[in-house]
Design a protein around this motif. Structure first.
Motif, PDB file in Angstrom:
ATOM      1  N   LYS A 297      -8.261   8.372  -3.590  1.00  0.00           N
ATOM      2  CA  LYS A 297      -8.129   6.967  -3.962  1.00  0.00           C
ATOM      3  C   LYS A 297      -7.244   6.165  -3.003  1.00  0.00           C
ATOM      4  O   LYS A 297      -6.226   5.590  -3.404  1.00  0.00           O
ATOM      5  CB  LYS A 297      -7.594   6.845  -5.392  1.00  0.00           C
ATOM      6  CG  LYS A 297      -8.510   7.430  -6.443  1.00  0.00           C
ATOM      7  CD  LYS A 297      -7.957   7.236  -7.841  1.00  0.00           C
ATOM      8  CE  LYS A 297      -8.911   7.807  -8.887  1.00  0.00           C
ATOM      9  NZ  LYS A 297      -8.385   7.644 -10.279  1.00  0.00           N
TER      10      LYS A 297
ATOM     11  N   LEU B 284     -17.816  -1.507  -2.415  1.00  0.00           N
ATOM     12  CA  LEU B 284     -16.423  -1.943  -2.424  1.00  0.00           C
ATOM     13  C   LEU B 284     -16.232  -3.082  -1.429  1.00  0.00           C
ATOM     14  O   LEU B 284     -17.090  -3.341  -0.576  1.00  0.00           O
ATOM     15  CB  LEU B 284     -15.502  -0.779  -2.082  1.00  0.00           C
ATOM     16  CG  LEU B 284     -15.570   0.432  -3.026  1.00  0.00           C
ATOM     17  CD1 LEU B 284     -14.734   1.586  -2.475  1.00  0.00           C
ATOM     18  CD2 LEU B 284     -15.116   0.044  -4.424  1.00  0.00           C
ATOM     19  N   ASN B 285     -15.090  -3.729  -1.528  1.00  0.00           N
ATOM     20  CA  ASN B 285     -14.794  -4.881  -0.679  1.00  0.00           C
ATOM     21  C   ASN B 285     -13.596  -4.586   0.202  1.00  0.00           C
ATOM     22  O   ASN B 285     -12.621  -3.963  -0.221  1.00  0.00           O
ATOM     23  CB  ASN B 285     -14.502  -6.103  -1.552  1.00  0.00           C
ATOM     24  CG  ASN B 285     -14.038  -7.293  -0.749  1.00  0.00           C
ATOM     25  OD1 ASN B 285     -12.837  -7.521  -0.603  1.00  0.00           O
ATOM     26  ND2 ASN B 285     -14.987  -8.048  -0.219  1.00  0.00           N
ATOM     27  N   CYS B 286     -13.693  -5.032   1.463  1.00  0.00           N
ATOM     28  CA  CYS B 286     -12.552  -4.967   2.381  1.00  0.00           C
ATOM     29  C   CYS B 286     -12.122  -6.396   2.685  1.00  0.00           C
ATOM     30  O   CYS B 286     -12.949  -7.205   3.141  1.00  0.00           O
ATOM     31  CB  CYS B 286     -12.933  -4.242   3.680  1.00  0.00           C
ATOM     32  SG  CYS B 286     -11.645  -4.261   4.949  1.00  0.00           S
TER      33      CYS B 286
ATOM     34  N   HIS C  93       0.831  -1.207   0.000  1.00  0.00           N
ATOM     35  CA  HIS C  93       0.000   0.000   0.000  1.00  0.00           C
ATOM     36  C   HIS C  93       0.866   1.259   0.000  1.00  0.00           C
ATOM     37  O   HIS C  93       1.796   1.386   0.814  1.00  0.00           O
ATOM     38  CB  HIS C  93      -0.930   0.000   1.208  1.00  0.00           C
ATOM     39  CG  HIS C  93      -1.955  -1.086   1.177  1.00  0.00           C
ATOM     40  ND1 HIS C  93      -3.100  -1.014   0.418  1.00  0.00           N
ATOM     41  CD2 HIS C  93      -2.002  -2.298   1.800  1.00  0.00           C
ATOM     42  CE1 HIS C  93      -3.813  -2.117   0.579  1.00  0.00           C
ATOM     43  NE2 HIS C  93      -3.161  -2.916   1.411  1.00  0.00           N
TER      44      HIS C  93
ATOM     45  N   THR D 208      -5.903   3.065  -0.852  1.00  0.00           N
ATOM     46  CA  THR D 208      -6.011   1.604  -0.929  1.00  0.00           C
ATOM     47  C   THR D 208      -6.050   0.998   0.472  1.00  0.00           C
ATOM     48  O   THR D 208      -6.298  -0.197   0.621  1.00  0.00           O
ATOM     49  CB  THR D 208      -4.831   1.004  -1.699  1.00  0.00           C
ATOM     50  OG1 THR D 208      -3.613   1.295  -0.996  1.00  0.00           O
ATOM     51  CG2 THR D 208      -4.766   1.573  -3.112  1.00  0.00           C
TER      52      THR D 208
ATOM     53  N   ASP E 191      -5.261  -3.732  -9.937  1.00  0.00           N
ATOM     54  CA  ASP E 191      -6.159  -3.775 -11.092  1.00  0.00           C
ATOM     55  C   ASP E 191      -6.558  -2.369 -11.540  1.00  0.00           C
ATOM     56  O   ASP E 191      -6.736  -1.491 -10.712  1.00  0.00           O
ATOM     57  CB  ASP E 191      -7.429  -4.574 -10.761  1.00  0.00           C
ATOM     58  CG  ASP E 191      -7.081  -6.040 -10.495  1.00  0.00           C
ATOM     59  OD1 ASP E 191      -6.002  -6.463 -10.920  1.00  0.00           O
ATOM     60  OD2 ASP E 191      -7.905  -6.729  -9.856  1.00  0.00           O
TER      61      ASP E 191
ATOM     62  N   SER F 176      -4.363  -4.153  -4.387  1.00  0.00           N
ATOM     63  CA  SER F 176      -4.798  -4.609  -5.710  1.00  0.00           C
ATOM     64  C   SER F 176      -4.319  -3.609  -6.743  1.00  0.00           C
ATOM     65  O   SER F 176      -4.536  -2.397  -6.607  1.00  0.00           O
ATOM     66  CB  SER F 176      -6.313  -4.729  -5.766  1.00  0.00           C
ATOM     67  OG  SER F 176      -6.734  -5.013  -7.077  1.00  0.00           O
TER      68      SER F 176
ATOM     69  N   GLY G 297     -10.296  -6.498  -0.295  1.00  0.00           N
ATOM     70  CA  GLY G 297      -9.976  -6.584  -1.706  1.00  0.00           C
ATOM     71  C   GLY G 297      -9.737  -5.239  -2.362  1.00  0.00           C
ATOM     72  O   GLY G 297      -8.785  -5.056  -3.128  1.00  0.00           O
ATOM     73  N   ASP G 298     -10.632  -4.252  -2.073  1.00  0.00           N
ATOM     74  CA  ASP G 298     -10.484  -2.913  -2.642  1.00  0.00           C
ATOM     75  C   ASP G 298      -9.767  -1.958  -1.687  1.00  0.00           C
ATOM     76  O   ASP G 298      -8.919  -1.168  -2.116  1.00  0.00           O
ATOM     77  CB  ASP G 298     -11.867  -2.341  -2.989  1.00  0.00           C
ATOM     78  CG  ASP G 298     -12.573  -3.161  -4.048  1.00  0.00           C
ATOM     79  OD1 ASP G 298     -11.975  -3.392  -5.115  1.00  0.00           O
ATOM     80  OD2 ASP G 298     -13.724  -3.591  -3.806  1.00  0.00           O
ATOM     81  N   ILE G 299     -10.118  -2.026  -0.409  1.00  0.00           N
ATOM     82  CA  ILE G 299      -9.511  -1.137   0.593  1.00  0.00           C
ATOM     83  C   ILE G 299      -9.275  -1.933   1.875  1.00  0.00           C
ATOM     84  O   ILE G 299     -10.199  -2.534   2.423  1.00  0.00           O
ATOM     85  CB  ILE G 299     -10.415   0.076   0.904  1.00  0.00           C
ATOM     86  CG1 ILE G 299     -10.692   0.891  -0.359  1.00  0.00           C
ATOM     87  CG2 ILE G 299      -9.763   0.962   1.965  1.00  0.00           C
ATOM     88  CD1 ILE G 299     -11.598   2.092  -0.123  1.00  0.00           C
TER      89      ILE G 299
END
Length: 341
Positions: free
Chosen positions: A243, A267-269, A181, A245, A341, A339, A271-273
């Protein structure tokens, strides 16, 4: 025997002097006698139906044997184990504790303190101190022994038992950085508390050490250490364009509020944050996902605060002390690799 039994009746039944009977029935003084004598006196008291008048005893000793404790939020589950530590240490010396909640409101805290002083409590343990209260805290400490718990006031000459905020935040930042991160946000605690200030300063220092430039969009101040503020601050971070992470929150309740905001945003924690907290309050491992956090030794801190307060009460010339307890990094499922992506 007619009427209510007296201490002299207990002493006669146990074949001891009344002063010995008095000490045997006082939890704070019984340790000075042999266990056999204490047991004999207490057995006699039970057989006669005698109960010690604690109020009268406190008036004679000029001591209430009561300690006032104030926490900012009774719903925060980190405080019950602290209070248990306080009670366990106090009870060993024949003291009891009264607990009150300030609701993060300095005016309410001052009113509670005034009530405690009116009741002539022997000392105070405060987990709700604000850094701007240095002058008032010094004045209070001149009236009654005081120990600060979890928070401190650097400019006040008052004893304190705290966790190592800088070490905890530094360890968490290193953990998140190690996961890749680089856009790490911080939800800071209230800046009128030592914990809010120390953890924010530690975050800034760690960010400079690991990455250099700091994006102001990644730092937001909470007004209270609460789930609602964590939710509000996380929404702000998600909408400000920084933005992030990962979010390093200044306590667990702020982190839990983040989880709700992240889920609502689709969003997913983690996975996204990724999200991390501070304190490792009981049940932090029960949220979904289980919370990565910094553990502080809640029970030991309460126990040590009570021990320091008893030392202040007993000392003819009290000495101010500061105890800093080491934290530990607890890694669970709310943090993961960044991530790309």
């Amino acid at each position: 025997m007619s009427g209510r039994p007296k201490l002299s009746d207990v002493a006669a039944a146990a074949n001891v002097h009344p002063s010995t009977a008095s000490r045997a029935l006082d939890p704070a003084l019984a340790g000075r006698l042999s266990p056999e004598v204490v047991e004999r006196v207490r057995r006699a008291a039970n057989q006669l139906g005698y109960s010690r008048n604690a109020i009268a005893a406190s008036l004679r000793m000029q001591r209430s044997r009561m300690i006032g404790v104030i926490v900012p939020d009774l719903t925060n589950t980190m405080f019950p184990p602290m209070f248990r530590g306080i009670e366990d240490r106090l009870s060993a010396d024949g003291y009891s504790a009264i607990l009150a909640n300030s609701d993060f409101r300095p005016a309410k805290e001052k009113a509670i303190i005034a009530t405690y002083l009116d009741r002539r409590l022997d000392g105070l343990i405060l987990a709700s101190a604000h850094i701007e209260d240095a002058e008032q805290m010094d004045a209070l400490a001149r009236r009654v022994p005081v120990v600060l718990l979890n928070r401190e006031i650097e400019k006040a000459s008052v004893s304190a038992v705290v966790g190592d905020d800088r070490a905890g935040v530094t360890a968490m930042f290193a953990h998140l950085s190690g996961l890749g991160h680089r856009r790490i946000a911080h939800i800071a605690g209230p800046q009128d508390t030592s914990t809010g200030v120390a953890r924010r300063e530690a975050f800034l220092a760690a960010a400079r050490e690991h990455g250099g430039e700091i994006d102001d969009r990644l730092i937001v101040m909470a007004e209270t250490f609460s789930e609602q503020e964590g939710y509000r601050c996380a929404r702000h971070l998600l909408e400000a364009g920084g933005k992030p992470t990962a979010i390093l929150a200044a306590n667990d309740w702020l982190a839990i509020g983040c989880l709700t905001a992240i889920e609502e945003a689709g969003l997913n924690c983690p996975g996204d944050i990724s999200v991390s907290g501070f304190n490792d309050m009981p049940f932090a491992d029960r949220v979904r996902p289980p919370l990565t956090t910094i553990r502080i030794p809640h029970y030991r801190m309460g126990f040590e605060a009570a021990a320091q307060l008893l030392d202040l009460i007993a000392a003819p010339t009290p000495q101010v002390s500061r105890t800093v307890m080491a934290p530990s990094l607890i890694v669970r499922q709310s943090t993961g690799p960044v991530s790309f992506d």
